[in-house]
Scaffold this motif. Structure first.
Motif, PDB file in Angstrom:
ATOM      1  N   GLU A 189       0.861  -1.181   0.000  1.00 22.38           N
ATOM      2  CA  GLU A 189       0.000   0.000   0.000  1.00 22.38           C
ATOM      3  C   GLU A 189       0.898   1.232   0.000  1.00 22.38           C
ATOM      4  O   GLU A 189       1.746   1.385   0.872  1.00 22.38           O
ATOM      5  N   GLU A 190       0.730   2.082  -0.990  1.00 23.56           N
ATOM      6  CA  GLU A 190       1.524   3.306  -1.063  1.00 23.56           C
ATOM      7  C   GLU A 190       0.867   4.352  -0.171  1.00 23.56           C
ATOM      8  O   GLU A 190      -0.242   4.802  -0.434  1.00 23.56           O
ATOM      9  N   LEU A 191       1.550   4.734   0.895  1.00 18.81           N
ATOM     10  CA  LEU A 191       0.992   5.686   1.846  1.00 18.81           C
ATOM     11  C   LEU A 191       1.216   7.128   1.395  1.00 18.81           C
ATOM     12  O   LEU A 191       0.315   7.952   1.482  1.00 18.81           O
ATOM     13  N   VAL A 192       2.433   7.427   0.963  1.00 15.41           N
ATOM     14  CA  VAL A 192       2.780   8.737   0.417  1.00 15.41           C
ATOM     15  C   VAL A 192       3.572   8.462  -0.855  1.00 15.41           C
ATOM     16  O   VAL A 192       4.636   7.847  -0.794  1.00 15.41           O
ATOM     17  N   PRO A 193       3.056   8.872  -2.009  1.00 17.38           N
ATOM     18  CA  PRO A 193       3.726   8.559  -3.276  1.00 17.38           C
ATOM     19  C   PRO A 193       5.221   8.907  -3.271  1.00 17.38           C
ATOM     20  O   PRO A 193       5.607  10.011  -2.902  1.00 17.38           O
TER      21      PRO A 193
END
Length: 65
Positions: free
Chosen positions: A52-56
């Motif tokens: 899961e990408e939390l902050v690109p």
């Protein structure tokens, strides 16, 4: 440990102990470098996981399933 080996090692240990890990970009290493080697290791041992990408381009979460 220093560099990519240290970052990957720490991530894998945290993943094993806690079931999830948050990987962050550092001044020396890009997020995709660390994530790539952690994912390749998990694929190699046939572990089920979710990313899961939390902050690109800055923070990624990997969770064991």
């Amino acid at each position: 440990m220093q560099g990519i080996l240290g970052a990957v090692g720490k991530a894998l240990i945290t993943l094993q102990e806690a079931g999830e890990v948050i990987i962050e970009k550092t001044d020396e290493l890009y997020l995709d470098e660390i994530t790539y080697y952690v994912e390749e290791t998990l694929k190699g041992v046939k572990a089920a996981y979710k990313t899961e990408e939390l902050v690109p381009n800055l923070r990624m979460k990997i969770t064991l399933q």
